[in-house]
Design an enzyme around this catalytic site. Structure first.
Site, mmCIF file in Angstrom:
data_model
loop_
_atom_site.group_PDB
_atom_site.id
_atom_site.type_symbol
_atom_site.label_atom_id
_atom_site.label_comp_id
_atom_site.label_asym_id
_atom_site.label_seq_id
_atom_site.Cartn_x
_atom_site.Cartn_y
_atom_site.Cartn_z
ATOM 1 N N LEU A 21 0.815 -1.210 0.000
ATOM 2 C CA LEU A 21 0.000 0.000 0.000
ATOM 3 C C LEU A 21 0.853 1.267 0.000
ATOM 4 O O LEU A 21 0.322 2.370 0.070
ATOM 5 C CB LEU A 21 -0.928 0.013 1.217
ATOM 6 C CG LEU A 21 -2.002 -1.066 1.242
ATOM 7 C CD1 LEU A 21 -2.836 -0.946 2.511
ATOM 8 C CD2 LEU A 21 -2.896 -0.995 0.012
ATOM 9 N N THR A 67 11.674 -3.530 0.426
ATOM 10 C CA THR A 67 11.011 -4.478 1.309
ATOM 11 C C THR A 67 11.584 -5.878 1.085
ATOM 12 O O THR A 67 12.578 -6.033 0.343
ATOM 13 C CB THR A 67 9.481 -4.431 1.113
ATOM 14 O OG1 THR A 67 8.857 -5.233 2.116
ATOM 15 C CG2 THR A 67 9.053 -4.889 -0.265
ATOM 16 N N LYS A 71 16.238 -6.153 1.980
ATOM 17 C CA LYS A 71 16.664 -5.108 2.910
ATOM 18 C C LYS A 71 18.130 -5.204 3.316
ATOM 19 O O LYS A 71 18.771 -4.175 3.572
ATOM 20 C CB LYS A 71 15.776 -5.129 4.158
ATOM 21 C CG LYS A 71 14.356 -4.672 3.914
ATOM 22 C CD LYS A 71 13.562 -4.634 5.206
ATOM 23 C CE LYS A 71 12.145 -4.153 4.959
ATOM 24 N NZ LYS A 71 11.389 -4.023 6.225
ATOM 25 N N ASN A 92 15.693 0.176 4.226
ATOM 26 C CA ASN A 92 14.351 0.185 3.630
ATOM 27 C C ASN A 92 14.071 1.472 2.870
ATOM 28 O O ASN A 92 13.013 1.616 2.266
ATOM 29 C CB ASN A 92 13.272 -0.042 4.698
ATOM 30 C CG ASN A 92 12.901 1.231 5.431
ATOM 31 O OD1 ASN A 92 13.748 2.089 5.705
ATOM 32 N ND2 ASN A 92 11.634 1.378 5.782
ATOM 33 N N ASP A 107 12.529 1.657 9.528
ATOM 34 C CA ASP A 107 11.701 0.620 10.155
ATOM 35 C C ASP A 107 11.681 0.761 11.669
ATOM 36 O O ASP A 107 10.629 0.640 12.302
ATOM 37 C CB ASP A 107 12.213 -0.772 9.785
ATOM 38 C CG ASP A 107 11.762 -1.219 8.410
ATOM 39 O OD1 ASP A 107 10.725 -0.719 7.928
ATOM 40 O OD2 ASP A 107 12.439 -2.074 7.814
ATOM 41 N N GLY A 132 11.421 -13.935 14.859
ATOM 42 C CA GLY A 132 12.185 -13.710 13.644
ATOM 43 C C GLY A 132 13.517 -13.067 13.942
ATOM 44 O O GLY A 132 13.675 -12.361 14.947
ATOM 45 N N ALA A 133 14.503 -13.309 13.048
ATOM 46 C CA ALA A 133 15.840 -12.736 13.221
ATOM 47 C C ALA A 133 16.393 -12.238 11.897
ATOM 48 O O ALA A 133 17.601 -12.217 11.683
ATOM 49 C CB ALA A 133 16.776 -13.776 13.836
ATOM 50 N N GLY A 135 15.928 -9.318 8.398
ATOM 51 C CA GLY A 135 16.199 -7.910 8.154
ATOM 52 C C GLY A 135 15.355 -6.962 8.973
ATOM 53 O O GLY A 135 15.848 -5.927 9.442
ATOM 54 N N ASN A 156 13.660 -17.744 16.674
ATOM 55 C CA ASN A 156 13.760 -17.896 15.231
ATOM 56 C C ASN A 156 13.827 -19.370 14.851
ATOM 57 O O ASN A 156 14.322 -20.202 15.621
ATOM 58 C CB ASN A 156 15.023 -17.180 14.716
ATOM 59 C CG ASN A 156 14.983 -16.950 13.218
ATOM 60 O OD1 ASN A 156 13.997 -16.432 12.694
ATOM 61 N ND2 ASN A 156 16.036 -17.333 12.519
ATOM 62 N N ARG A 157 13.315 -19.696 13.680
ATOM 63 C CA ARG A 157 13.375 -21.080 13.221
ATOM 64 C C ARG A 157 14.822 -21.539 13.042
ATOM 65 O O ARG A 157 15.171 -22.659 13.371
ATOM 66 C CB ARG A 157 12.585 -21.233 11.913
ATOM 67 C CG ARG A 157 11.091 -21.238 12.118
ATOM 68 C CD ARG A 157 10.315 -21.216 10.827
ATOM 69 N NE ARG A 157 10.366 -19.916 10.170
ATOM 70 C CZ ARG A 157 9.531 -19.520 9.223
ATOM 71 N NH1 ARG A 157 8.564 -20.332 8.824
ATOM 72 N NH2 ARG A 157 9.630 -18.330 8.681
#
Length: 281
Positions: A21, A67, A71, A92, A107, A132-133, A135, A156-157
């Site tokens: 958007l 995005t 990044k 970004n 960000d 998450g780890a 960007g 994080n995975r």
């Protein structure tokens, strides 16, 4: 909008980018101000990133947003970075100054402003969990630390990636981070966590969530950087659990406002930007 030979071109690059958007938000301001500018979405796959950056120079774009998944990779393609990007290695926002491209990240400040302004949530002293780890996490963690959070947990995975972030933050900021892999989530002290932020893209193109709804408690503030038409599964389940929630639409607004400042060196029309994107909820 009158597109002509003097029109300034800006845009966003990423993959995917069709859901973005950002064009709606920025073009709304240009039209309101009757500026000779246009902001366009450009889907760029990872293999073509270097070529795309060369195109930005060649086509004389005024600036771009960046995005996922570019990044961090785009840093090597730029002439220099400034601001938050010097610490995070994540970009970004890019501005073109006479053919030289300079990158930074909005960000972090966008997230903090979003949480504090739209969420009415004060970060000082809060215990924060980041899912998450990548960007986005790298981009926002420094601003969260600057805001006075008391504790930071990263799940994080890929545990090795979280450990690498942990070591970097300890070296650059002296701030200890607890890191865990995704299967360890149920073992955390959920009563002691105040803020949960999903920085991954999980939920964007599917109806999945990294967080089991049974772990959510009413005192949690749940923030999902993902935004899309409707709500992500994480936001739906957090709402059902009685949590205060905020979606990435708010972050989009505030990081976009900071990008606008960089490109045009003036305060953004936040109300116009907000009105343009919030009709898509």
């Amino acid at each position: 909008m009158n597109i002509n030979g003097r029109t300034a071109i800006l845009g966003v690059i990423g993959d995917p980018v069709g859901h973005s958007l950002s064009p709606v938000m920025h073009n709304a301001v240009y039209q309101y101000l009757k500026w000779d500018c246009v902001y366009i979405p450009c889907r760029v796959n990872a293999a073509d990133l270097s070529t795309a950056v060369q195109g930005i120079r060649a086509l004389n774009f005024k600036g771009i947003n960046v995005t996922v998944p570019h990044k961090q990779m785009i840093v090597a393609e730029l002439d220099d970075v400034f601001g938050d990007s010097r610490y995070s290695g994540s970009v970004n926002t890019v501005i073109n100054k006479d053919g030289k491209l300079f990158g930074t990240s909005t960000d972090g400040i966008g997230l903090v402003n979003s949480i504090q302004t739209d969420g009415g949530f004060q970060l000082h002293g809060k215990k924060t969990l980041l899912l998450g780890a990548g960007g986005t996490t790298a981009a926002v963690v420094h601003r969260l630390i600057d805001s006075g959070i008391s504790k930071l947990i990263v799940v994080n995975r890929d545990l090795a990636k979280a450990v690498a972030l942990q070591q970097k933050i300890l070296q650059t900021r002296g701030f200890p981070i607890e890191v865990y892999s995704l299967p360890n989530l149920p073992e955390l002290d959920w009563a002691g966590i105040d803020l949960i932020i999903n920085t991954t893209s999980v939920g964007l193109n599917n109806d999945e969530s990294l967080l089991a709804k049974e772990l959510l408690q009413p005192h949690h503030f749940v923030y999902d950087v993902v935004y899309k038409k409707g709500e992500t599964r994480l936001i739906r389940e957090a709402t059902a659990a009685g949590c205060q929630v905020l979606s990435g639409l708010s972050m989009l607004l505030f990081q976009g406002a900071e990008s606008f400042k960089i490109w045009f060196e003036m305060e953004p029309l936040l109300d116009i930007m907000r009105q343009a994107i919030y009709i898509y909820r």
